[in-house]
Design a protein around this motif. Structure first.
Motif, PDB file in Angstrom:
ATOM      1  N   ILE A 190       0.828  -1.200   0.000  1.00  0.00           N
ATOM      2  CA  ILE A 190       0.000   0.000   0.000  1.00  0.00           C
ATOM      3  C   ILE A 190       0.868   1.259   0.000  1.00  0.00           C
ATOM      4  N   LEU A 191       0.624   2.100  -1.003  1.00  0.00           N
ATOM      5  CA  LEU A 191       1.170   3.451  -1.016  1.00  0.00           C
ATOM      6  C   LEU A 191       0.046   4.386  -0.589  1.00  0.00           C
ATOM      7  N   LEU A 192       0.388   5.426   0.150  1.00  0.00           N
ATOM      8  CA  LEU A 192      -0.659   6.286   0.710  1.00  0.00           C
ATOM      9  C   LEU A 192      -0.282   7.753   0.600  1.00  0.00           C
ATOM     10  N   THR A 193      -1.270   8.570   0.258  1.00  0.00           N
ATOM     11  CA  THR A 193      -1.217  10.023   0.396  1.00  0.00           C
ATOM     12  C   THR A 193      -2.557  10.452   0.982  1.00  0.00           C
ATOM     13  N   PHE A 194      -2.548  11.398   1.923  1.00  0.00           N
ATOM     14  CA  PHE A 194      -3.829  11.877   2.420  1.00  0.00           C
ATOM     15  C   PHE A 194      -3.787  13.386   2.618  1.00  0.00           C
ATOM     16  N   GLY A 195      -4.965  13.964   2.773  1.00  0.00           N
ATOM     17  CA  GLY A 195      -5.100  15.400   2.961  1.00  0.00           C
ATOM     18  C   GLY A 195      -6.017  15.993   1.913  1.00  0.00           C
ATOM     19  N   PHE A 196      -6.340  17.260   2.065  1.00  0.00           N
ATOM     20  CA  PHE A 196      -7.175  17.924   1.073  1.00  0.00           C
ATOM     21  C   PHE A 196      -6.474  17.947  -0.281  1.00  0.00           C
ATOM     22  N   LEU A 197      -7.268  17.754  -1.335  1.00  0.00           N
ATOM     23  CA  LEU A 197      -6.716  17.665  -2.683  1.00  0.00           C
ATOM     24  C   LEU A 197      -6.752  19.015  -3.375  1.00  0.00           C
ATOM     25  N   LYS A 201      -0.714  19.765  -4.615  1.00  0.00           N
ATOM     26  CA  LYS A 201      -0.347  18.536  -3.899  1.00  0.00           C
ATOM     27  C   LYS A 201       0.394  17.533  -4.781  1.00  0.00           C
ATOM     28  N   GLY A 202       0.346  17.697  -6.106  1.00  0.00           N
ATOM     29  CA  GLY A 202       1.159  16.871  -6.997  1.00  0.00           C
ATOM     30  C   GLY A 202       0.779  15.408  -7.051  1.00  0.00           C
ATOM     31  N   ILE A 203      -0.489  15.092  -6.804  1.00  0.00           N
ATOM     32  CA  ILE A 203      -0.907  13.682  -6.822  1.00  0.00           C
ATOM     33  C   ILE A 203      -0.627  13.035  -8.183  1.00  0.00           C
ATOM     34  N   GLU A 204      -0.751  13.839  -9.245  1.00  0.00           N
ATOM     35  CA  GLU A 204      -0.518  13.300 -10.586  1.00  0.00           C
ATOM     36  C   GLU A 204       0.922  12.821 -10.763  1.00  0.00           C
ATOM     37  N   VAL A 205       1.869  13.443 -10.045  1.00  0.00           N
ATOM     38  CA  VAL A 205       3.272  13.020 -10.129  1.00  0.00           C
ATOM     39  C   VAL A 205       3.422  11.593  -9.616  1.00  0.00           C
ATOM     40  N   ALA A 206       2.754  11.300  -8.498  1.00  0.00           N
ATOM     41  CA  ALA A 206       2.818   9.948  -7.941  1.00  0.00           C
ATOM     42  C   ALA A 206       2.112   8.943  -8.846  1.00  0.00           C
ATOM     43  N   ASP A 277       2.574   0.738   3.413  1.00  0.00           N
ATOM     44  CA  ASP A 277       3.986   0.355   3.330  1.00  0.00           C
ATOM     45  C   ASP A 277       4.868   1.571   3.085  1.00  0.00           C
ATOM     46  N   ILE A 278       4.360   2.522   2.309  1.00  0.00           N
ATOM     47  CA  ILE A 278       5.108   3.744   2.009  1.00  0.00           C
ATOM     48  C   ILE A 278       4.125   4.907   1.939  1.00  0.00           C
ATOM     49  N   TYR A 279       4.515   6.035   2.537  1.00  0.00           N
ATOM     50  CA  TYR A 279       3.707   7.242   2.473  1.00  0.00           C
ATOM     51  C   TYR A 279       4.386   8.238   1.536  1.00  0.00           C
ATOM     52  N   ILE A 280       3.613   8.920   0.695  1.00  0.00           N
ATOM     53  CA  ILE A 280       4.171   9.816  -0.315  1.00  0.00           C
ATOM     54  C   ILE A 280       3.570  11.216  -0.169  1.00  0.00           C
ATOM     55  N   ILE A 305       8.358   8.996   1.435  1.00  0.00           N
ATOM     56  CA  ILE A 305       9.071   9.542   0.277  1.00  0.00           C
ATOM     57  C   ILE A 305       8.405  10.871  -0.055  1.00  0.00           C
ATOM     58  N   SER A 306       9.205  11.900  -0.271  1.00  0.00           N
ATOM     59  CA  SER A 306       8.631  13.222  -0.463  1.00  0.00           C
ATOM     60  C   SER A 306       9.485  14.062  -1.398  1.00  0.00           C
ATOM     61  N   THR A 307       8.838  15.045  -2.004  1.00  0.00           N
ATOM     62  CA  THR A 307       9.594  16.091  -2.662  1.00  0.00           C
ATOM     63  C   THR A 307      10.222  16.983  -1.593  1.00  0.00           C
ATOM     64  N   PRO A 308      11.271  17.727  -1.945  1.00  0.00           N
ATOM     65  CA  PRO A 308      12.037  18.467  -0.926  1.00  0.00           C
ATOM     66  C   PRO A 308      11.469  19.839  -0.588  1.00  0.00           C
ATOM     67  N   TYR A 309      10.197  19.896  -0.210  1.00  0.00           N
ATOM     68  CA  TYR A 309       9.679  21.164   0.293  1.00  0.00           C
ATOM     69  C   TYR A 309      10.255  21.400   1.685  1.00  0.00           C
ATOM     70  N   TRP A 310      10.107  22.609   2.187  1.00  0.00           N
ATOM     71  CA  TRP A 310      10.852  23.030   3.378  1.00  0.00           C
ATOM     72  C   TRP A 310      10.658  22.099   4.569  1.00  0.00           C
ATOM     73  N   HIS A 311       9.416  21.763   4.888  1.00  0.00           N
ATOM     74  CA  HIS A 311       9.179  20.931   6.068  1.00  0.00           C
ATOM     75  C   HIS A 311       9.738  19.524   5.872  1.00  0.00           C
TER      76      HIS A 311
END
Length: 755
Positions: A190-197, A201-206, A277-280, A305-311
């Motif tokens: 399972i790969l997971l992303t959550f939050g308001f869309l 948010k770049g969901i299309e990249v994933a 298994d992995i959060y994106i 796994i994330s893009t390198p935004y500040w946080h």
């Protein structure tokens, strides 16, 4: 303390609303929960109608400026001591949320602001608003270190106003296999992303990374949990959701991507986090200073796994996650394949994230807010009658501790301030050093002290025998110098381990300490030395503060305490209220142990013995208005003269700890007065009127002799000083909390009389 919180609030579906709720409840749930009270001022849009919980006392329509003024009046008349504002431009009315300034300018109480968005390229209005908010605030909380530079460099906020407190996470725990089974996903990765869309948010990249991944791992499911952001829906409807679904269809990923477009309750959300298994987080640009979803993932121990935004750059450092370039689906696919092909690497990420996440749980974050707020309110506290002035204390330093410590442990002795290698190491000092490091981290947030903990803890672990006992001495060549150490060294070690288990800085240290502690438990009732028993009682008491349901340990504490009481009854008389027919070394540890036991058991007999013996010890050591420790050159036998010299810092430390615990139980300020007088022994208020603390080396001399000071600065004496210093700081905070509580009570009584 009474506080008012302003922000969005559940049941409104909003990340800041969840944050406000979690912060509110965690501040009420701190150790001072009987003193704290609070309420919520909830922000809402004009078209919203919610059934709010009882803590919401007032709402503000986002675009109605008059309601901001009314809210300020409500807060000022509520008896609140501080207002805590959650700031995000979009939740307040007017251009860039300017209406909130009307409320803040009308406040007559202290203001704490938590900033959820800080731009490095603000518009003129955004910059002006945030500068004005920070000017009015007593404290500005940021959740990312980079934000501190932004505030000081761009918004001209004084550094001393800024507090770094990370985003809190709920303290949920689930078993991955069980929740996967519950969701009928046990055969899936399972790969997971959550939050308001929304577009950023770049969901299309994933999604674009999946075709390459699915070829090698066909059992992949990518869950995108959340719904279209309300502001996005108002502006462009569900256009983004339609785009994502079309992309899934185009790439023939219908069996691998699930986007339910619904708001997920927090309990279920954490189940999904544990199931994944992995959060994106594939966000499209770096300008995100805080991500609650990312913090949640770390708190759940997810492999991220994330893009390198500040946080993300900050939170995923040191092996807590992996980064990929913005918009780079191919790079993301490669990292996903690498991790899924290498379970050990994946599990290492999860482990590192989980250990770090233990420091982010809301009880700990709420406690930090409480502590900072208390410090702010101290300026108003009536301190008349305060027993001590911490401003005269030397600056806290671990310089000599670091000088004495190598990768084996802390060395026993020093010739003047230079470590004596030939004398090697001992268990007593490494146990004290572990206690010192934990206190320094707890009281000062000193991360350098925390980095010392593994050294001292590993020494203790190395010296433990198979039967639970410990060796004591180790040569500089790491050769054992004894088979079984003294009972005193055993008891001091249990004290330090118990404190670790009661105040763990992270889960890894807790596990290590627990293993050693529990292995030693069978030895507890075999102890003969009453000082060893006393030290062990203190350790058990700290352990039970975190593990109060351990009935067998509670009973063991009772039996050990009764041994001390029996010793007291066998040796005491009307003129000699003590546990032995002599006063020797580390005397204060005996009543101190019973005071700790009293805190757990609330046993009248144990309590009475503790206070009677403590008052007797005071009568023998404070006859001249300052602390005069029983000397070690011949001690003090009943009906004989006491020894004055060879006074040891270790005995002073025990007195300070005794008075701290006595104040904790009684709130009697006289004990604080004696605590500080005891501390001043180190700085010259002693029989020779000479300081034992060396301001050049930041070490403490080994003793007070008839000829003057023993200028050697070994581990025992320096650790005794540092622990004493930290205890005074803690007592000072506790004292101010008591003063503040009395002030709050008087204020309530006054209000009731007026009403």
């Amino acid at each position: 303390m009474k506080f008012a919180c302003i922000g969005t609030y559940p049941p409104r579906e909003c990340g800041i609303g969840s944050f406000t709720s979690d912060l509110y409840h965690s501040m009420l749930g701190d150790i001072n929960q009987n003193e704290n009270e609070g309420f919520i001022i909830a922000m809402k849009n004009s078209d919203e109608e919610y059934s709010y919980p009882k803590e919401v006392k007032l709402t503000i329509q986002q675009e109605n400026r008059n309601e901001y003024i009314a809210a300020a009046k409500h807060i000022n008349n509520s008896g609140a001591d501080v207002c805590i504002l959650q700031h995000e431009y979009g939740i307040f009315g007017g251009q860039s949320g300017i209406y909130i300034l009307s409320l803040l300018h009308s406040l007559k109480i202290h203001l704490v602001v938590t900033l959820h968005t800080i731009s490095n390229t603000p518009s003129y209005t955004e910059k002006a608003i945030l500068k004005e908010i920070c000017k009015m605030a007593n404290m500005v909380v940021v959740m990312n270190l980079k934000a501190i530079d932004f505030l000081t460099d761009i918004y001209d906020v004084p550094r001393e106003k800024i507090a770094f407190i990370e985003h809190g996470v709920p303290d949920f725990h689930f078993d991955q296999k069980k929740v996967k089974k519950e969701f009928k996903l046990e055969e899936k990765k399972i790969l997971l992303t959550f939050g308001f869309l929304s577009r950023n948010k770049g969901i299309e990249v994933a999604i674009k990374a999946l075709p390459k991944l699915v070829k090698k791992h066909p059992n992949i499911i990518y869950l995108v949990l959340g719904k279209i952001h309300p502001s996005v829906m108002r502006c462009s409807g569900d256009e983004y959701l339609i785009y994502l679904k079309q992309l899934v269809k185009k790439l023939k990923l219908e069996d691998h991507v699930v986007i339910p477009n619904s708001y997920i309750p927090q309990d279920d959300l954490f189940k999904y986090l544990y199931a994944s298994d992995i959060y994106i987080t594939p966000y499209n640009n770096e300008a995100q200073i805080t991500s609650g979803t990312l913090s949640y993932a770390i708190g759940a121990g997810a492999a991220v796994i994330s893009t390198p935004y500040w946080h993300a750059t900050e939170l995923l450092a040191n092996g807590r996650g992996r980064l990929f370039d913005f918009h780079n689906s191919n790079q993301l696919a490669d990292i996903l394949i690498e991790l899924l092909d290498n379970p050990n690497t994946l599990n290492a990420l999860r482990k590192n994230a989980y250990e770090y996440g233990r420091n982010l749980t809301w009880p700990k974050i709420g406690a930090k807010y409480n502590l900072h707020v208390f410090n702010i309110l101290q300026d108003e506290i009536e301190t008349k009658g305060q027993s001590f002035d911490i401003l005269i204390m030397p600056q806290f330093s671990l310089k000599h501790i670091h000088r004495l410590t190598d990768d084996t442990g802390i060395r026993q002795h020093a010739k003047f301030s230079i470590p004596s290698l030939q004398d090697g190491y001992c268990l007593d000092d490494n146990a004290r050093a572990l206690l010192m490091a934990l206190l320094a981290y707890t009281e000062k947030n000193n991360y350098k002290a925390l980095e010392l903990c593994p050294i001292y803890l590993s020494y203790i672990q190395y010296m433990q025998n198979d039967d639970g006992t410990f060796r004591n001495f180790l040569g500089f060549d790491r050769s054992f110098l004894d088979e079984v150490g003294s009972e005193d060294s055993f008891g001091r070690t249990i004290w330090a381990l118990g404190y670790l288990l009661g105040n763990p800085p992270n889960y890894s240290y807790y596990q290590s300490g627990q293993s050693i502690f529990l292995k030693a438990v069978p030895v507890f009732e075999k102890l003969k030395s009453i000082r060893s028993i006393a030290n062990t009682i203190v350790g058990i008491s700290y352990y039970l503060q975190r593990n109060p349901t351990d009935d067998s340990m509670t009973e063991l504490l009772s039996r050990l305490s009764k041994k001390l009481v029996t010793s007291y009854e066998e040796n005491s008389s009307d003129t000699w209220r003590w546990f032995e027919p002599f006063l020797t070394y580390d005397n204060a540890m005996l009543p101190l142990a019973l005071l700790h036991s009293t805190e757990i058991h609330n046993d009248d007999k144990i309590r009475a013995t503790a206070f009677r013996s403590m008052e007797f010890l005071i009568s023998k050591t404070f006859t001249n208005g300052y602390l005069s420790i029983i000397g070690n050159d011949r001690w003090y036998e009943k009906d004989e003269k006491r020894a004055t010299f060879a006074q040891q810092p270790l005995d002073v430390m025990a007195m300070i700890l005794l008075f701290q615990q006595a104040f904790k139980l009684t709130k009697n300020e006289e004990y604080l007065n004696k605590l500080f007088k005891s501390y001043m022994w180190f700085l010259g208020e002693n029989d020779l009127r000479i300081s034992l603390y060396d301001s050049e080396t930041n070490g403490c001399c080994d003793g007070l002799e008839s000829y003057g000071v023993n200028r050697n600065q070994g581990a025992e004496s320096t650790l005794a000083y540092v622990i004493s210093h930290l205890t005074v700081l803690k007592a000072h905070k506790d004292f101010n909390r008591e003063i503040f509580a009395k002030k709050r009570l008087a204020k309530k009584i006054s209000q009731n009389v007026i009403n």
